[in-house]
Design a protein around this motif. Sequence first.
Motif, PDB file in Angstrom:
ATOM      1  N   LEU A  11      12.916  31.122  20.246  1.00 55.06           N
ATOM      2  CA  LEU A  11      13.898  30.116  20.634  1.00 55.06           C
ATOM      3  C   LEU A  11      13.740  29.722  22.098  1.00 55.06           C
ATOM      4  O   LEU A  11      13.456  30.559  22.958  1.00 55.06           O
ATOM      5  CB  LEU A  11      15.306  30.686  20.398  1.00 55.06           C
ATOM      6  N   SER A  12      13.939  28.448  22.371  1.00 57.13           N
ATOM      7  CA  SER A  12      14.036  27.956  23.737  1.00 57.13           C
ATOM      8  C   SER A  12      14.877  26.687  23.696  1.00 57.13           C
ATOM      9  O   SER A  12      14.776  25.903  22.749  1.00 57.13           O
ATOM     10  CB  SER A  12      12.656  27.664  24.331  1.00 57.13           C
ATOM     11  N   SER A  13      15.715  26.485  24.685  1.00 57.92           N
ATOM     12  CA  SER A  13      16.628  25.336  24.675  1.00 57.92           C
ATOM     13  C   SER A  13      16.422  24.492  25.925  1.00 57.92           C
ATOM     14  O   SER A  13      16.529  24.988  27.046  1.00 57.92           O
ATOM     15  CB  SER A  13      18.086  25.809  24.604  1.00 57.92           C
ATOM     16  N   THR A  14      16.150  23.216  25.725  1.00 54.49           N
ATOM     17  CA  THR A  14      15.922  22.304  26.837  1.00 54.49           C
ATOM     18  C   THR A  14      16.888  21.132  26.744  1.00 54.49           C
ATOM     19  O   THR A  14      17.859  21.169  25.993  1.00 54.49           O
ATOM     20  CB  THR A  14      14.452  21.824  26.875  1.00 54.49           C
ATOM     21  N   ARG A  15      16.582  20.081  27.480  1.00 53.60           N
ATOM     22  CA  ARG A  15      17.468  18.926  27.542  1.00 53.60           C
ATOM     23  C   ARG A  15      16.630  17.659  27.597  1.00 53.60           C
ATOM     24  O   ARG A  15      15.626  17.601  28.317  1.00 53.60           O
ATOM     25  CB  ARG A  15      18.344  19.030  28.798  1.00 53.60           C
ATOM     26  N   TYR A  16      17.025  16.665  26.817  1.00 52.27           N
ATOM     27  CA  TYR A  16      16.429  15.343  26.912  1.00 52.27           C
ATOM     28  C   TYR A  16      17.386  14.442  27.674  1.00 52.27           C
ATOM     29  O   TYR A  16      18.564  14.343  27.334  1.00 52.27           O
ATOM     30  CB  TYR A  16      16.173  14.737  25.531  1.00 52.27           C
ATOM     31  N   PRO A  32       6.172  11.350  34.742  1.00 48.64           N
ATOM     32  CA  PRO A  32       7.609  11.572  34.545  1.00 48.64           C
ATOM     33  C   PRO A  32       7.926  12.007  33.119  1.00 48.64           C
ATOM     34  O   PRO A  32       7.365  11.470  32.156  1.00 48.64           O
ATOM     35  CB  PRO A  32       8.220  10.193  34.851  1.00 48.64           C
ATOM     36  N   SER A  33       8.825  12.968  32.994  1.00 45.85           N
ATOM     37  CA  SER A  33       9.202  13.483  31.674  1.00 45.85           C
ATOM     38  C   SER A  33      10.726  13.510  31.531  1.00 45.85           C
ATOM     39  O   SER A  33      11.417  13.949  32.449  1.00 45.85           O
ATOM     40  CB  SER A  33       8.664  14.901  31.475  1.00 45.85           C
ATOM     41  N   PRO A  34      11.247  13.076  30.389  1.00 44.59           N
ATOM     42  CA  PRO A  34      12.689  13.132  30.163  1.00 44.59           C
ATOM     43  C   PRO A  34      13.143  14.473  29.603  1.00 44.59           C
ATOM     44  O   PRO A  34      14.333  14.671  29.351  1.00 44.59           O
ATOM     45  CB  PRO A  34      12.909  12.017  29.142  1.00 44.59           C
ATOM     46  N   PHE A  35      12.199  15.388  29.384  1.00 48.64           N
ATOM     47  CA  PHE A  35      12.525  16.713  28.836  1.00 48.64           C
ATOM     48  C   PHE A  35      12.530  17.734  29.968  1.00 48.64           C
ATOM     49  O   PHE A  35      11.546  17.891  30.686  1.00 48.64           O
ATOM     50  CB  PHE A  35      11.528  17.116  27.750  1.00 48.64           C
ATOM     51  N   PHE A  36      13.618  18.449  30.106  1.00 45.91           N
ATOM     52  CA  PHE A  36      13.827  19.349  31.226  1.00 45.91           C
ATOM     53  C   PHE A  36      12.871  20.537  31.185  1.00 45.91           C
ATOM     54  O   PHE A  36      12.909  21.367  30.274  1.00 45.91           O
ATOM     55  CB  PHE A  36      15.276  19.836  31.216  1.00 45.91           C
TER      56      PHE A  36
END
Length: 270
Positions: A11-16, A32-36
């Motif tokens: 499991l891993s939790s990120t942010r868009y 540039p990336s919109p995923f943290f």
Amino acid sequence: MPQQSPDYLLLSSTRYDPFLEKFTWNYDDEGPSPFFLLRYHFDRLNAAIDAHDWPNARSSHSYSNLKAACVRAVTEENSKEHTSGAYYVRITLSRNGQIALPLFTAPSDPTSSLVDNPPALSVFLDKQSTATSIFTETKTTFRQVYEQAKERNKDVLGSASTSSDILLYNLHEQLLETTISNVAFYRSGKWLTPKTTSGCLLGVIRRWLLEHERIHEDTEGILTKADVREGELVLLFNGPTAQHLKQCVPCGTIYRHKVNGGKKMSIPCV
């Protein structure tokens, strides 16, 4: 070691959030990336694959595949909701390499609300030690040790699970983390986080803060149960709740099983 669950997932939790594309520290090889910190999440999943010895997952796991799956999940969600907002992204990976990416709506650009309204959190020292294992050193859906910690401390947690947490320590009484966050304590003019060999979770925000010297690893092993002072501040950080890394992270106050009435407190810079 706790009994292994046969169907657990990595499991891993990120942010868009398109807001993240303005920060150079969040760039990946494509810009540039919109995923943290998605590259960090990929690295952590890779390390967990090796630790759990999942060769089938290793053969199909690549950064390009992970990012493409994240993009597809967001595109599909946006088409259903007719919107293009921010999301929490929960990444799970099975033994055979199958990725699942449920999304949850998140506020866009949350930094101002964090600074204007700092969270009031109470952190209680656990009543007993926790045996470390592969399930404390890697993030999985098998969370037995954390659920047990919450259960044996439910008298102080009460119903305020979102504003309270439990600080765990290992069999040698070295501090680890809370049930949902890595931690750092202010010692000798700098913020210290438990050392890697303690058996703590090696979180992505912990890695970012260490690499940018916002916090430092407790190489001397001074962060122990006996070292914790009631009423002191502790920094709390994890992927889903991370906000503006260049300025602040959430903080809480340590208690030794004394119920706290709750109050606002300032957020120190790191």
